[in-house]
Design a protein around this motif. Sequence first.
Motif, PDB file in Angstrom:
ATOM      1  N   ILE A   1       0.843  -1.206   0.000  1.00  0.00           N
ATOM      2  CA  ILE A   1       0.000   0.000   0.000  1.00  0.00           C
ATOM      3  C   ILE A   1       0.876   1.253   0.000  1.00  0.00           C
ATOM      4  O   ILE A   1       0.617   2.218  -0.735  1.00  0.00           O
TER       5      ILE A   1
ATOM      6  N   SER B   1      -9.902  -7.167  -5.618  1.00  0.00           N
ATOM      7  CA  SER B   1      -9.543  -6.003  -4.805  1.00  0.00           C
ATOM      8  C   SER B   1      -8.790  -4.969  -5.637  1.00  0.00           C
ATOM      9  O   SER B   1      -9.042  -3.767  -5.533  1.00  0.00           O
TER      10      SER B   1
ATOM     11  N   ARG C   1     -11.074  -3.214  -8.027  1.00  0.00           N
ATOM     12  CA  ARG C   1     -11.876  -2.248  -7.270  1.00  0.00           C
ATOM     13  C   ARG C   1     -11.081  -0.952  -7.051  1.00  0.00           C
ATOM     14  O   ARG C   1     -11.598   0.148  -7.212  1.00  0.00           O
ATOM     15  N   LEU C   2      -9.809  -1.092  -6.714  1.00  0.00           N
ATOM     16  CA  LEU C   2      -8.961   0.085  -6.499  1.00  0.00           C
ATOM     17  C   LEU C   2      -8.737   0.852  -7.798  1.00  0.00           C
ATOM     18  O   LEU C   2      -8.854   2.083  -7.835  1.00  0.00           O
TER      19      LEU C   2
ATOM     20  N   THR D   1     -11.665   2.839  -8.864  1.00  0.00           N
ATOM     21  CA  THR D   1     -11.819   4.008  -7.996  1.00  0.00           C
ATOM     22  C   THR D   1     -10.790   5.072  -8.345  1.00  0.00           C
ATOM     23  O   THR D   1     -11.085   6.270  -8.348  1.00  0.00           O
TER      24      THR D   1
ATOM     25  N   VAL E   1     -10.261   8.464  -4.553  1.00  0.00           N
ATOM     26  CA  VAL E   1      -9.660   7.591  -3.545  1.00  0.00           C
ATOM     27  C   VAL E   1      -9.210   8.417  -2.349  1.00  0.00           C
ATOM     28  O   VAL E   1      -8.369   9.298  -2.471  1.00  0.00           O
TER      29      VAL E   1
ATOM     30  N   ILE F   1      -6.362   4.121   0.092  1.00  0.00           N
ATOM     31  CA  ILE F   1      -6.128   2.912  -0.700  1.00  0.00           C
ATOM     32  C   ILE F   1      -6.490   1.674   0.105  1.00  0.00           C
ATOM     33  O   ILE F   1      -7.122   0.751  -0.403  1.00  0.00           O
ATOM     34  N   LYS F   2      -6.098   1.656   1.368  1.00  0.00           N
ATOM     35  CA  LYS F   2      -6.384   0.510   2.230  1.00  0.00           C
ATOM     36  C   LYS F   2      -7.881   0.261   2.330  1.00  0.00           C
ATOM     37  O   LYS F   2      -8.344  -0.874   2.216  1.00  0.00           O
TER      38      LYS F   2
ATOM     39  N   VAL G   1     -10.275   1.082   0.249  1.00  0.00           N
ATOM     40  CA  VAL G   1     -10.821   0.593  -1.023  1.00  0.00           C
ATOM     41  C   VAL G   1     -10.485  -0.886  -1.213  1.00  0.00           C
ATOM     42  O   VAL G   1     -11.342  -1.692  -1.586  1.00  0.00           O
ATOM     43  N   LEU G   2      -9.242  -1.252  -0.939  1.00  0.00           N
ATOM     44  CA  LEU G   2      -8.817  -2.641  -1.099  1.00  0.00           C
ATOM     45  C   LEU G   2      -9.568  -3.586  -0.166  1.00  0.00           C
ATOM     46  O   LEU G   2      -9.816  -4.745  -0.492  1.00  0.00           O
TER      47      LEU G   2
END
Length: 256
Positions: free
Chosen positions: A107, A186, A189-190, A193, A199, A202-203, A205-206
């Motif tokens: 991350i 995951s 998905r990031l 976004t 965003v 990041i964490k 969203v993941l």
Amino acid sequence: MGYYTTSQVAKLVNLHPNTIRRYEEWELIPKPKRAVNGYRIFTDYHVELIQLARIAFEIEILQSGLRQKMWKVIRALATYDFQLANQNLTDYQTAVNQEIDRAHEAIEIVEGMLQNAVDENIPKSLTRSEAAAYLEVTVDALRNWELNGLLTVKRSANRYRIYNETDLNRLRIIRTLRAANYSLESILRLLLTLDQRCVSSIKNVLETPKPDEDLIAVCDQLLTSLELAQKNAIIVRQKIALLKAHYQATEKEESP
């Protein structure tokens, strides 16, 4: 000490009788003695070990051999080797902690990439094989990421795929997160976004599947699952101590 039939144990631990037999086949519990009529005779130790195993296997994490490491813990308990069980559990906890560190590090690396979007060292244009060599991944990996919708690559006049700077930046993010065992879902998905430029973390969203995602695997919430595995390992350690004390007390009672 209590004695139980297969069906009685199954009822106590809320599992099917066939599953209890599988535990025996997989050497996750001690081999039960047999009654005169041939029926299996289970003890409180069997019941407690099955309950412990269910906690141990609650988090289905496969990377770095974590699942196998936990199997070793339970199999050691099936032979009453409490020292080995604790050693194997320490190995498991060390591996989980390393995976957590890798996930956090990935991350941080991605955050650094996003903050320094302009990198003069990134090539302007590469073919698929050149991109694979530059990223130190296989061509099959690139193909797989494209097939899963993580990247759409333009083609040149001769129909070859050409990766530009934007593509390569995107691939660096994918490679970094995949190396830390984040799932494709995951990462997608990031990336979606990021494309929307919304965003905040990041964490988050993941780790936060969308409500419309039909099937959510453990690695779709990697850090959350690893942290749960970390907590479960502490509970398993405590229960090993209780199981050992119970076993020793029973042995003392039955000794002449």
